[in-house]
Design a protein around this motif. Structure first.
Motif, PDB file in Angstrom:
ATOM      1  N   ILE A 234       0.874  -1.170   0.000  1.00  0.00           N
ATOM      2  CA  ILE A 234       0.000   0.000   0.000  1.00  0.00           C
ATOM      3  C   ILE A 234       0.911   1.220   0.000  1.00  0.00           C
ATOM      4  N   VAL A 235       0.910   1.936  -1.122  1.00  0.00           N
ATOM      5  CA  VAL A 235       1.787   3.095  -1.298  1.00  0.00           C
ATOM      6  C   VAL A 235       0.941   4.346  -1.083  1.00  0.00           C
ATOM      7  N   GLY A 236       1.066   4.946   0.096  1.00  0.00           N
ATOM      8  CA  GLY A 236       0.228   6.090   0.439  1.00  0.00           C
ATOM      9  C   GLY A 236       0.987   7.170   1.176  1.00  0.00           C
ATOM     10  N   LYS A 237       0.247   8.171   1.648  1.00  0.00           N
ATOM     11  CA  LYS A 237       0.878   9.294   2.346  1.00  0.00           C
ATOM     12  C   LYS A 237       0.559   9.314   3.831  1.00  0.00           C
ATOM     13  N   TYR A 238      -0.327   8.397   4.293  1.00  0.00           N
ATOM     14  CA  TYR A 238      -0.678   8.342   5.715  1.00  0.00           C
ATOM     15  C   TYR A 238      -0.316   6.984   6.308  1.00  0.00           C
TER      16      TYR A 238
END
Length: 553
Positions: A294-298
């Motif tokens: 999961i490539v995310g910012k949070y």
């Protein structure tokens, strides 16, 4: 007329009130009753829509477009009952409603006070839909003793007195800490928490005590004596390997029976727990595992992507595999090549989000998945990043981007297309039901997005149509930017197919790469409708593709 169960918490926060409420709802359903679950949050935000995920976790969206607390996701996943806007309220919403009425003159010049005006507003909320179900489960956010929660506790005290005798039950969740040095399980914090409840006129009928292990008989009897509850109404809530074990675990502890006894329901219908036994079997009896990034910012706070993580688990259950999630901060790929982090993984998921931070890293993740033939699922912003990546690297629109990340476009200034081509633009108009909704870039942030359930038409023969098993779907949205349909022809010529559209053909809902094992981006949030006993078809198919990929690594 519904019977009411109020769920409160004490000692410390984050003990699992939402999970306990959801599990109890599932157990009552297993006995043949209809249920609805509600959340009353003490914070002053009108809703969590404008809160950072770091503050309060993900925002759960209902079919009718309400932005709500993530606990409503638990309620839906465990009961299958679709949440509504009327199932979530905050102090901010309560006070906003009261002040609007005051401005209109609805109170006829009276002095507005917490009691009775604020508490009456809360009670009116509790009464909505009372004739629709057998049980209404209402969780009070926060911890007893918090000053902001006092109006809610006072409201449920009043409400319980106004209902016919035997119509309301209070379940209180607390912590039993284990002191390792002395080898003791301490009951005093729970006693003090119950004392705090009594000081405001409430007394629990059932105690749910969170602990690392079993509660010995001696401690149960002590809790029953000093907290004035029956010994069989002291329920142990032990740590579990999976949250989906909770209904069976609570049933073994007698939670559902204690609730029915408190209401005087006898004889109680026998429960049918086949559904949950199958769920637990699928969790623990797997055939291998898949690794999904999961490539995310949070990613520092997993609750920011709670529904996605659970939907992946459901997809694993559908395929009898364990899904191991690798959490990757998208900003890492703005400094490093993705291959070092992604090449040995079986699938890549890029979730939604707001703002420019980390977006170039998400674009690189989408590019890596497309070029390496790795299954890819882009959700909301993740779809937009896939479109921008395809525009730059397949359709040769070198300066492709989004209006969301262009400050001049946000300010309403003319866009210089030589410098910046917005293939994703601010959504200004769309059809909702039988009317047209319009928005401006400078509108308030709260509640002004495309929210709630919308129809989509899938392209016959596409991967998504195959996954869904139909060409007509309905999914939940939460976004204010949209892929520009003007670039459809150029993108499709380069190999990115627009395989799902709004019924009027104006808004792209789904894209997929033409010659790729599994590469799909969706503008909506499919994770919000996935359940352990009914995995969402996209997540089930995504994990299936990851399982096939794992055999190639």
């Amino acid at each position: 007329m519904a019977r009411y169960i109020f769920i409160t918490g004490g000692v410390v926060s984050s003990l699992g009130k939402g999970l306990a409420s959801a599990a109890l709802g599932a157990l009552l359903q297993a006995r043949g009753y209809s249920v609805r679950l509600r959340k009353l949050d003490p914070y002053l935000n009108v809703d969590p829509g404008t809160m950072s995920p770091f503050e309060h976790g993900e925002v759960f969206v209902t079919d009718d477009g309400a932005e709500t607390d993530l606990d409503l996701g638990h309620y839906e996943r465990f009961t299958g009952v679709a949440a509504r806007a009327t199932d979530s309220i905050s102090s901010g919403r309560v006070y906003s409603n009261v002040l609007e009425k005051e401005r209109r003159g609805d109170y006829l010049g009276k002095t507005i006070q917490v009691i009775p005006h604020v508490t009456n507003e809360i009670k009116d909320f509790l009464r909505i839909g009372a004739d629709e179900v057998d049980f209404m489960l209402c969780e009070i956010g926060g911890t007893v003793g918090d000053i902001e929660g006092l109006p809610f506790f006072e409201a449920i005290r009043q409400f319980s007195q106004e209902q016919p005798r035997g119509q309301c039950v209070l379940m209180h969740l607390t912590l039993l800490p284990y002191i390792k040095a002395s080898g003791e399980l301490k009951t005093k914090p729970t006693q003090h928490s119950v004392k705090e409840l009594r000081s405001i006129g409430l007394a629990p009928d059932i105690l749910v005590c969170r602990s690392e292990g079993p509660i010995p008989l001696k401690e149960r009897e002590k809790l029953a004596l000093f907290c004035n509850v029956r010994p069989d109404s002291v329920i142990a809530a032990q740590d579990l390997k999976s949250i989906y074990e909770a209904p069976l675990a609570y049933h073994r502890e007698g939670m559902d029976q204690a609730v029915l006894d408190a209401f005087g329901i006898s004889p109680a219908p026998k429960p049918n727990l086949d559904r949950w036994e199958d769920v637990v079997d699928r969790i623990h009896n797997t055939d291998g595992e898949v690794r999904v990034a999961i490539v995310g910012k949070y990613t520092q706070l997993e609750d920011a992507y709670k529904s996605i993580a659970e939907a992946l688990t459901h997809g694993g259950m559908a395929n009898r595999v364990k899904v191991r999630i690798e959490w990757i901060d998208a900003e890492v790929f703005e400094r490093e090549e993705p291959s070092a982090h992604l090449e040995r993984l079986n699938a890549i998921l890029v979730p939604g989000g707001f703002g420019e931070r980390g977006t170039e890293g998400k674009i690189k993740a989408a590019q890596f998945a497309r070029e390496k033939g790795i299954p890819y699922l882009g959700i909301c912003l993740g779809m937009q990043m896939a479109v921008i990546e395809a525009a730059r690297n397949m359709a040769h629109i070198d300066n492709a981007g989004s209006e969301e990340f262009d400050h001049e476009a946000q300010a309403g200034k003319p866009v210089d297309v030589r410098r910046f081509t917005p293939v994703v633009y601010h959504l200004k108009e769309w059809v909702q039901g039988n009317h047209t909704v319009t928005r401006r870039a400078d509108d308030d942030k709260g509640g002004t997005m495309r929210l709630g359930s919308y129809d989509a038409v899938l392209k016959d023969g596409s991967k998504v149509a195959e996954a869904y098993g139909t060409t007509a779907i309905e999914e939940r949205h939460r976004h204010r930017y949209e892929v520009d349909i003007r670039y459809r022809e150029k993108l499709e010529e380069s190999g990115l197919v627009f395989s799902g559209m709004s019924p009027d053909g104006r808004l792209p809902e789904i894209v997929e790469a033409k010659d790729h094992p599994w590469y799909i981006g969706v503008q909506f949030h499919p994770e919000l409708k996935s359940k352990p006993f009914a995995p969402h078809p996209l997540f089930a198919d995504f994990v299936r593709a990851a399982k096939e990929q794992s055999r190639l690594v």
